[in-house]
Motif scaffolding. Structure first.
Motif, PDB file in Angstrom:
ATOM      1  N   ILE B 174       0.837  -1.191   0.000  1.00 21.64           N
ATOM      2  CA  ILE B 174       0.000   0.000   0.000  1.00 21.64           C
ATOM      3  C   ILE B 174       0.874   1.244   0.000  1.00 21.64           C
ATOM      4  O   ILE B 174       1.632   1.472   0.936  1.00 21.64           O
ATOM      5  N   LYS B 175       0.751   2.034  -1.047  1.00 20.37           N
ATOM      6  CA  LYS B 175       1.534   3.260  -1.110  1.00 20.37           C
ATOM      7  C   LYS B 175       0.983   4.278  -0.122  1.00 20.37           C
ATOM      8  O   LYS B 175      -0.216   4.383   0.064  1.00 20.37           O
ATOM      9  N   SER B 176       1.883   5.007   0.508  1.00 23.01           N
ATOM     10  CA  SER B 176       1.582   6.013   1.516  1.00 23.01           C
ATOM     11  C   SER B 176       0.615   5.519   2.585  1.00 23.01           C
ATOM     12  O   SER B 176      -0.267   6.225   3.019  1.00 23.01           O
ATOM     13  N   ASP B 177       0.811   4.277   3.008  1.00 12.95           N
ATOM     14  CA  ASP B 177       0.179   3.812   4.224  1.00 12.95           C
ATOM     15  C   ASP B 177       0.866   4.523   5.386  1.00 12.95           C
ATOM     16  O   ASP B 177       2.076   4.703   5.367  1.00 12.95           O
ATOM     17  N   ASN B 178       0.095   4.933   6.404  1.00 19.27           N
ATOM     18  CA  ASN B 178       0.697   5.735   7.468  1.00 19.27           C
ATOM     19  C   ASN B 178       1.852   5.038   8.174  1.00 19.27           C
ATOM     20  O   ASN B 178       2.824   5.676   8.557  1.00 19.27           O
ATOM     21  N   LEU B 179       1.755   3.727   8.354  1.00 19.88           N
ATOM     22  CA  LEU B 179       2.815   3.027   9.079  1.00 19.88           C
ATOM     23  C   LEU B 179       4.134   3.091   8.315  1.00 19.88           C
ATOM     24  O   LEU B 179       5.180   3.437   8.873  1.00 19.88           O
ATOM     25  N   SER B 180       4.083   2.771   7.010  1.00 18.56           N
ATOM     26  CA  SER B 180       5.344   2.804   6.257  1.00 18.56           C
ATOM     27  C   SER B 180       5.859   4.235   6.142  1.00 18.56           C
ATOM     28  O   SER B 180       7.057   4.489   6.247  1.00 18.56           O
ATOM     29  N   THR B 181       4.943   5.198   5.964  1.00 15.73           N
ATOM     30  CA  THR B 181       5.372   6.585   5.845  1.00 15.73           C
ATOM     31  C   THR B 181       6.078   7.052   7.115  1.00 15.73           C
ATOM     32  O   THR B 181       7.157   7.637   7.070  1.00 15.73           O
ATOM     33  N   ILE B 182       5.486   6.776   8.270  1.00 16.03           N
ATOM     34  CA  ILE B 182       6.063   7.308   9.513  1.00 16.03           C
ATOM     35  C   ILE B 182       7.399   6.628   9.822  1.00 16.03           C
ATOM     36  O   ILE B 182       8.348   7.272  10.284  1.00 16.03           O
ATOM     37  N   LEU B 183       7.509   5.322   9.535  1.00 20.26           N
ATOM     38  CA  LEU B 183       8.782   4.652   9.819  1.00 20.26           C
ATOM     39  C   LEU B 183       9.894   5.197   8.926  1.00 20.26           C
ATOM     40  O   LEU B 183      11.010   5.449   9.385  1.00 20.26           O
ATOM     41  N   LEU B 184       9.593   5.387   7.640  1.00 19.74           N
ATOM     42  CA  LEU B 184      10.629   5.882   6.731  1.00 19.74           C
ATOM     43  C   LEU B 184      10.998   7.328   7.051  1.00 19.74           C
ATOM     44  O   LEU B 184      12.173   7.701   7.054  1.00 19.74           O
ATOM     45  N   PHE B 185       9.984   8.141   7.356  1.00 16.80           N
ATOM     46  CA  PHE B 185      10.285   9.538   7.694  1.00 16.80           C
ATOM     47  C   PHE B 185      11.069   9.641   9.002  1.00 16.80           C
ATOM     48  O   PHE B 185      11.875  10.554   9.177  1.00 16.80           O
ATOM     49  N   SER B 186      10.816   8.714   9.932  1.00 19.76           N
ATOM     50  CA  SER B 186      11.546   8.816  11.194  1.00 19.76           C
ATOM     51  C   SER B 186      13.037   8.617  10.939  1.00 19.76           C
ATOM     52  O   SER B 186      13.868   9.213  11.632  1.00 19.76           O
ATOM     53  N   ILE B 187      13.387   7.835   9.931  1.00 19.47           N
ATOM     54  CA  ILE B 187      14.809   7.690   9.576  1.00 19.47           C
ATOM     55  C   ILE B 187      15.319   8.972   8.922  1.00 19.47           C
ATOM     56  O   ILE B 187      16.334   9.542   9.321  1.00 19.47           O
ATOM     57  N   ALA B 188      14.588   9.428   7.889  1.00 19.72           N
ATOM     58  CA  ALA B 188      15.081  10.563   7.110  1.00 19.72           C
ATOM     59  C   ALA B 188      15.191  11.824   7.960  1.00 19.72           C
ATOM     60  O   ALA B 188      16.213  12.510   7.951  1.00 19.72           O
ATOM     61  N   TYR B 189      14.142  12.128   8.712  1.00 19.32           N
ATOM     62  CA  TYR B 189      14.178  13.340   9.521  1.00 19.32           C
ATOM     63  C   TYR B 189      15.115  13.171  10.714  1.00 19.32           C
ATOM     64  O   TYR B 189      15.777  14.122  11.137  1.00 19.32           O
ATOM     65  N   HIS B 246       1.705  13.122  14.896  1.00 18.82           N
ATOM     66  CA  HIS B 246       0.481  13.885  14.695  1.00 18.82           C
ATOM     67  C   HIS B 246       0.047  13.851  13.219  1.00 18.82           C
ATOM     68  O   HIS B 246      -1.137  13.758  12.906  1.00 18.82           O
ATOM     69  N   THR B 247       1.041  13.896  12.296  1.00 14.76           N
ATOM     70  CA  THR B 247       0.702  13.979  10.877  1.00 14.76           C
ATOM     71  C   THR B 247       0.342  12.611  10.288  1.00 14.76           C
ATOM     72  O   THR B 247      -0.556  12.501   9.465  1.00 14.76           O
ATOM     73  N   PHE B 248       1.089  11.588  10.692  1.00 14.46           N
ATOM     74  CA  PHE B 248       0.853  10.259  10.095  1.00 14.46           C
ATOM     75  C   PHE B 248       0.544   9.232  11.181  1.00 14.46           C
ATOM     76  O   PHE B 248       1.232   8.219  11.299  1.00 14.46           O
ATOM     77  N   MET B 431      16.200  11.058  -0.395  1.00 17.72           N
ATOM     78  CA  MET B 431      16.201  10.328  -1.670  1.00 17.72           C
ATOM     79  C   MET B 431      16.177   8.821  -1.410  1.00 17.72           C
ATOM     80  O   MET B 431      15.519   8.081  -2.132  1.00 17.72           O
ATOM     81  N   ILE B 432      16.883   8.374  -0.373  1.00 15.32           N
ATOM     82  CA  ILE B 432      16.909   6.939  -0.065  1.00 15.32           C
ATOM     83  C   ILE B 432      15.505   6.448   0.278  1.00 15.32           C
ATOM     84  O   ILE B 432      15.053   5.428  -0.254  1.00 15.32           O
ATOM     85  N   ILE B 433      14.791   7.180   1.130  1.00 13.99           N
ATOM     86  CA  ILE B 433      13.451   6.689   1.464  1.00 13.99           C
ATOM     87  C   ILE B 433      12.500   6.875   0.285  1.00 13.99           C
ATOM     88  O   ILE B 433      11.599   6.087   0.074  1.00 13.99           O
ATOM     89  N   HIS B 434      12.763   7.895  -0.532  1.00 12.33           N
ATOM     90  CA  HIS B 434      11.909   8.120  -1.704  1.00 12.33           C
ATOM     91  C   HIS B 434      12.052   6.978  -2.705  1.00 12.33           C
ATOM     92  O   HIS B 434      11.098   6.577  -3.359  1.00 12.33           O
ATOM     93  N   SER B 435      13.283   6.444  -2.811  1.00 14.95           N
ATOM     94  CA  SER B 435      13.541   5.418  -3.821  1.00 14.95           C
ATOM     95  C   SER B 435      12.767   4.130  -3.543  1.00 14.95           C
ATOM     96  O   SER B 435      12.659   3.277  -4.408  1.00 14.95           O
ATOM     97  N   THR B 436      12.218   3.978  -2.335  1.00 14.86           N
ATOM     98  CA  THR B 436      11.442   2.779  -2.063  1.00 14.86           C
ATOM     99  C   THR B 436      10.103   2.809  -2.782  1.00 14.86           C
ATOM    100  O   THR B 436       9.458   1.776  -2.930  1.00 14.86           O
ATOM    101  N   GLY B 437       9.681   3.993  -3.209  1.00 15.08           N
ATOM    102  CA  GLY B 437       8.395   4.108  -3.906  1.00 15.08           C
ATOM    103  C   GLY B 437       7.202   3.975  -2.965  1.00 15.08           C
ATOM    104  O   GLY B 437       6.074   3.868  -3.392  1.00 15.08           O
ATOM    105  N   LEU B 438       7.451   3.967  -1.647  1.00 15.80           N
ATOM    106  CA  LEU B 438       6.353   3.765  -0.702  1.00 15.80           C
ATOM    107  C   LEU B 438       5.744   5.085  -0.234  1.00 15.80           C
ATOM    108  O   LEU B 438       4.744   5.101   0.462  1.00 15.80           O
ATOM    109  N   ILE B 439       6.382   6.199  -0.576  1.00 16.43           N
ATOM    110  CA  ILE B 439       5.898   7.484  -0.093  1.00 16.43           C
ATOM    111  C   ILE B 439       5.485   8.334  -1.281  1.00 16.43           C
ATOM    112  O   ILE B 439       6.229   8.431  -2.259  1.00 16.43           O
TER     113      ILE B 439
END
Lengths: 294, 471
Positions: B174-189, B246-248, B431-439
C-alpha cells in the motif's frame, strides 16, 4: 518483430500489459517489459546503491523489482507464460545490473519466443528513447498518461511505432479505425492494420477525411489500395469518406470502441515541434487506444 | 533542411529540448560578460558571479551530470581569468574536500561490515513492540548515530530495518500507508536533525569550518561545535516525533509479529565477529581522532586515516570503495569550495552581501534580523532546491561577509542547511526513502513544512538564549 511494453505501477498498468501481451503473442514477437522508475538525484545515487546492496543481504528486493514481479505474476495468471518450464516462479535473483541504469531479469522458457523484464531509472522519455535506439524495437506499447507534453514527446522522439493504450477495456469488442490519406505514412499503417486485424480477428472501418467535399486523386487511390489489401487478406471492412476537420472527424468516428491506426506525420521535426501534427492531436483528443505507425 | 537529414534535425531538437537550461546558462553568461562591472565590484568579482549563476542553474536543473558542472566551474575560473590554473588547482583541494572524500569512503567501509542487522536488534531490544516507541527509537538512534557517522551512512543502514518491519506487518503493497510513511520519515528526519550535531555529521559542517579558518575568522574545534549544536539536536528529537506522529498517526499501535519476525531473521547472524569488533574499534579511534587530534592535523586527515586502517586490515576492498564512493560529489564540492574562496578573494562575496543587506534592510528595517533571515531562511530554502552542501559552499562566503559575529553566522548557516525536509533532492536520506516508492510526493510537504517552521523558531530561540553564554 520486437515489442517494448512500458509499465509504471501495479495500479494502472494491467490494461497495457494485457493488450501488449495479446499483440505480442498473436504476432509471435519478442517482448520486453520495462519499468521506468523515478529519476534518482545524482547527489544520492551511490547512497541508494549502498542501501540497495544492503537490502539484498536482508533478502529484500530493490525498488522496482516488485513491479516486475507483479507483472510476471499477472502474465502467469493470465496464461501468457507457462511456468512449468521455469520451475520456481519469479526468478528475482537473476537480476543483472549493467551499471548504466539498466537492470535485467533473465527468464528462461516461456510460451512466447522471448520475454525480457528490465528495470530502468530516469526520465521516461530519455530512458525509452535510449532503450529503443540500442535494442531496436518495432513497436512501443505504453499506457495513456496525464503528464503534460507526454504525448508530444512520445510521438516526436520515440523511433518505433507507438501504441498508446488509452482507456482500454479488455472485455470490450473493439474494431479498427484505419485512417488513410495521400501521405507517405499510409502504406505502412495499412500493413499494420492488416496484421492487427488478422491477429485479433476484428473488422476494420476504413476512413478518409477531407476538409471540403472534394476528395483528391491521391486520397481516392490510397483508399482503393487499402481496400485491395484488406480484401486480399480476407478482412471485413467498411469504407467511409467523410467531410470535416480530419482530427475531429477521426476522433468522433472512433468513439470509445475503436483502435485508431494511422501513419506517423512525415512533416519535418521542426514543423511538428512548433505546429503539432495530426497524429499528436488525435492522441490528445481521443478516448480510445491509438497506434501511430512509423 | 540546411543540408541536415531529418534524423539529425530530430536529434538536435531532442538535445535542445533536454538541454535548454544548459543553453540558457551559456547565453546568460555571455550577456553578463559584456555588461560593464557594476560599481564597487572588481572585474574578477564580476566574472566570479557569472560562474556562480551558471553553476546554480546547472545544479538545480540537472541538465548535465554533476561532475560535468564541477569541471565546468574549474574551466571557467581559469578561462575567465579569475585565477591561474595553479591557483584554481590549489583552491580545489583542501582539508574540507579530504574530509568529504574520507567520510564517503568511511561510509562504504562501515556499511560493508554487516552491522545493520546488529543495529536492528539493538534498536528493537530497546523499543519493544509498541509502534510509538519504535518510531521514537528510530528517530533517536538515527539522529545520534548520524551526528557522528554522517547521515547518508545511517540512512542506508536503517532503511532495510524499516522495510523489514514494514513488509512483515503486511502493509508492503500500500503506497503512503501511514505506518510505512512514519517509519521511513523517522529515519530521514532523524538523520537530518542529527547531521548538525558534530562536524562529521555532514560535509557542509566541515566546509563551513574550512571557510572560517581559511578566511582567518577563527578555528572551531570538534567539541566547540558540539557545544553549539548538540542541545538543539536533543530538543529536536521529541519535536520530530510529535510532528510525525500527529501527521501520520498509524492505525497499528503494536507491531508484535513484525518485531518477532525481525528478531528471528537477525538472530540467525550469531555473535559479533572479530572483524565487526575491529571495524567498530577503528571507527571509535577515528571519532577520538576528530576530538583530540583534528585541531592539529585536520578533520579530513583523520577521516582518511580511518580509511587507511579499514583498507590495511582488509575490512573493505578497494573495489567496493571505488564502486560506491560518489566521486562526482567530491569533484563538485572541490569546485564549489574553490568558487567560494574566489568569491571571497575577488570581493564578489562582499559586494553581494552588501547588496542583499541594503535591499533587505528596506523590508525589515533591522540589520540583525536581515542577517538572521539570510543565514537561516534563505539557506533553508536553497537547501531544499540545491542540496545542502552546495548551498553552504556557495552561500557561506556571502553570509560570512555580512557582518555580525561570524562564527555564530557560520554555525547558524550550517544548521539551517540541515532543514532539508521539503523536497526529494534536498538530502541523500530523503532520496533513499523516496527510492522505495512507498511514499507519495505530497507527503514530504505534509510534515515537512511544520518541521521547517519549528526548526527555524527553535534555532532562533537557542541562538538568542543559549549561544551568548558560549561566546
Amino acid at each position: 518483430m520486437k515489442i517494448l511494453i512500458a509499465i509504471s505501477s501495479k495500479e494502472y498498468s494491467a490494461p497495457t500489459l494485457d493488450v501488449g501481451m495479446k499483440i505480442a503473442r498473436l504476432l509471435n514477437a519478442s517482448t520486453t517489459i520495462v519499468d521506468v522508475g523515478e529519476k534518482i538525484n545524482e547527489f544520492s545515487i551511490k547512497d541508494i546503491n549502498l542501501a540497495n546492496e544492503l537490502m539484498e543481504t536482508w533478502d529484500m528486493d530493490r525498488p522496482g523489482v516488485d513491479v516486475l514481479e507483479w507483472a510476471y505474476k499477472y502474465l502467469e495468471k493470465n496464461n501468457f507464460i507457462n511456468t512449468k518450464h521455469i520451475g520456481e516462479g519469479f526468478p528475482k535473483h537473476s537480476l543483472i545490473d549493467s551499471g548504466t541504469g539498466r537492470a535485467e531479469i533473465l527468464l528462461k522458457g516461456s510460451t512466447i519466443s522471448n520475454l525480457n523484464l528490465i528495470l530502468r531509472n530516469g526520465d521516461i522519455i530519455e530512458e525509452l528513447r535510449n532503450e529503443i535506439q540500442v535494442h531496436d524495437y518495432d513497436l512501443t506499447i505504453i499506457g495513456g498518461s496525464g503528464r503534460r507534453n507526454m504525448a508530444h514527446d512520445l510521438v516526436q522522439y520515440i523511433d518505433s511505432s507507438i501504441f498508446i493504450v488509452n482507456s482500454f477495456d479488455s472485455n470490450k469488442k473493439y474494431k479498427i479505425l484505419l485512417a488513410v490519406d495521400d501521405s507517405p505514412g499510409t502504406g505502412k499503417a495499412v500493413k499494420y492494420a492488416v496484421r492487427v486485424a488478422q491477429a485479433f480477428d476484428i473488422n476494420v472501418d476504413l476512413i478518409t477525411v477531407s476538409k471540403d467535399n472534394h476528395f483528391g486523386e491521391g486520397c481516392k487511390r490510397a483508399s482503393e489500395k487499402s481496400q485491395k489489401m484488406l480484401r486480399r487478406s480476407g478482412i471485413d471492412y467498411i469504407v467511409h469518406f467523410k467531410k470535416g476537420n480530419p482530427v475531429d472527424t477521426i476522433v468522433k468516428t472512433a468513439g470509445s470502441n475503436h483502435i485508431i491506426i494511422m501513419g506517423a506525420s512525415t512533416q519535418s521535426p521542426l514543423t511538428k515541434f512548433f505546429m503539432g501534427s495530426k497524429p499528436l492531436n488525435v492522441i490528445k483528443a481521443s478516448d480510445c487506444p491509438v497506434i501511430i505507425v512509423k | 533542411m540546411f543540408g541536415f537529414s531529418e534524423r539529425s534535425v530530430l536529434n538536435i531538437l531532442f538535445w535542445v529540448t533536454r538541454k535548454k537550461w544548459l543553453i540558457l546558462s551559456f547565453l546568460l553568461s555571455i550577456s553578463f560578460f559584456y555588461i560593464p562591472s557594476p560599481d564597487g565590484l572588481s572585474p574578477e568579482g564580476h566574472r566570479t558571479l557569472i560562474i556562480v549563476s551558471v553553476a546554480l542553474i546547472l545544479i538545480i536543473s540537472e541538465s548535465i551530470p554533476l561532475p560535468a558542472v564541477a569541471i565546468l566551474i574549474l574551466i571557467m575560473e581559469v578561462i575567465l581569468g579569475v585565477d591561474t590554473a595553479d591557483g584554481v588547482a590549489s583552491s580545489f583541494m583542501s582539508d574540507a574536500v579530504f574530509f568529504i572524500m574520507g567520510s564517503l569512503m568511511l561510509a562504504v567501509s562501515i556499511v560493508n561490515q554487516g552491522l545493520d542487522k546488529r543495529l536492528a536488534l539493538g534498536v528493537i531490544n530497546i523499543t519493544g513492540n509498541k509502534t510509538w516507541r519504535i518510531v521514537l527509537g528510530f528517530i533517536t538512534i538515527s539522529a545520534i548515530l548520524s551526528s557522528f557517522i554522517g547521515e547518508h551512512t545511517v540512512g542506508a543502514m536503517m532503511l532495510p530495518v524499516a522495510l523489514a518491519l514494514i513488509r512483515n506487518s503486511g502493509t508492503e503493497t500500500i503506497k503512503s500507508d501511514n505506518l510505512s510513511t512514519i517509519l521511513l520519515f523517522s529515519i530521514a528526519y532523524g538523520c537530518a536533525i542529527g547531521s548538525i550535531g558534530t562536524p562529521s555529521g555532514g560535509g557542509r559542517n566541515v566546509i563551513m569550518i574550512g571557510y572560517l579558518s581559511e578566511f582567518g575568522i577563527g578555528n572551531v574545534s570538534y567539541v566547540d561545535w558540539m557545544k553549539f549544536t548538540y542541545p538543539m539536536l536533543l530538543i529536536q528529537i521529541p519535536v520530530v516525533f510529535l510532528i510525525l506522529w500527529h501527521t501520520f498517526t498509524p492505525s497499528q499501535r503494536k507491531m508484535d509479529s513484525a518485531v518477532r519476525k525481525l528478531k528471528i531473521k537477525v538472530a540467525k547472524n550469531g555473535k559479533m565477529t572479530p572483524h565487526q569488533i575491529l571495524a567498530i574499534a577503528i571507527f571509535l579511534s577515528v571519532f577520538f581522532g576528530w576530538i583530540f587530534l583534528s585541531p592539529r592535523i585536520g578533520l579530513g586527515i583523520v577521516a582518511l586515516s580511518g580509511v587507511f586502517l579499514y583498507l590495511s586490515f582488509r575490512l573493505v576492498d578497494w573495489q567496493d570503495i571505488s564502486k560506491n564512493t560518489n566521486w562526482g560529489v567530491i569533484l563538485l564540492f572541490g569546485s564549489a569550495i574553490s568558487l567560494g574562496i574566489q568569491m571571497k578573494e575577488t570581493g564578489a562575496a562582499l559586494w553581494t552581501a552588501e547588496h542583499i543587506l541594503n535591499f533587505l534592510e528596506i523590508i525589515f528595517g533591522d540589520m540583525a534580523i536581515v542577517r538572521w533571515f539570510v543565514a537561516v531562511v534563505v539557506t533553508g530554502v536553497l537547501t531544499n532546491l540545491l542540496s545542502s552542501a552546495a548551498t553552504v559552499a556557495v552561500l557561506g562566503p556571502i553570509i560570512l561577509d555580512m557582518g555580525g559575529n561570524e562564527i555564530v553566522m557560520g554555525i547558524m548557516t550550517s544548521i539551517a542547511s540541515a532543514f532539508a525536509y521539503l523536497t526529494v533532492v534536498a538530502s541523500p536520506t530523503i532520496m533513499i526513502i523516496h527510492s522505495t516508492g512507498l511514499i507519495s510526493s505530497s507527503d514530504y510537504f505534509k510534515a515537512g513544512w511544520k518541521l521547517f517552521l519549528l526548526s527555524i523558531i527553535l534555532l532562533f530561540i537557542i541562538s538568542r538564549i543559549y549561544w551568548p553564554s558560549l561566546l
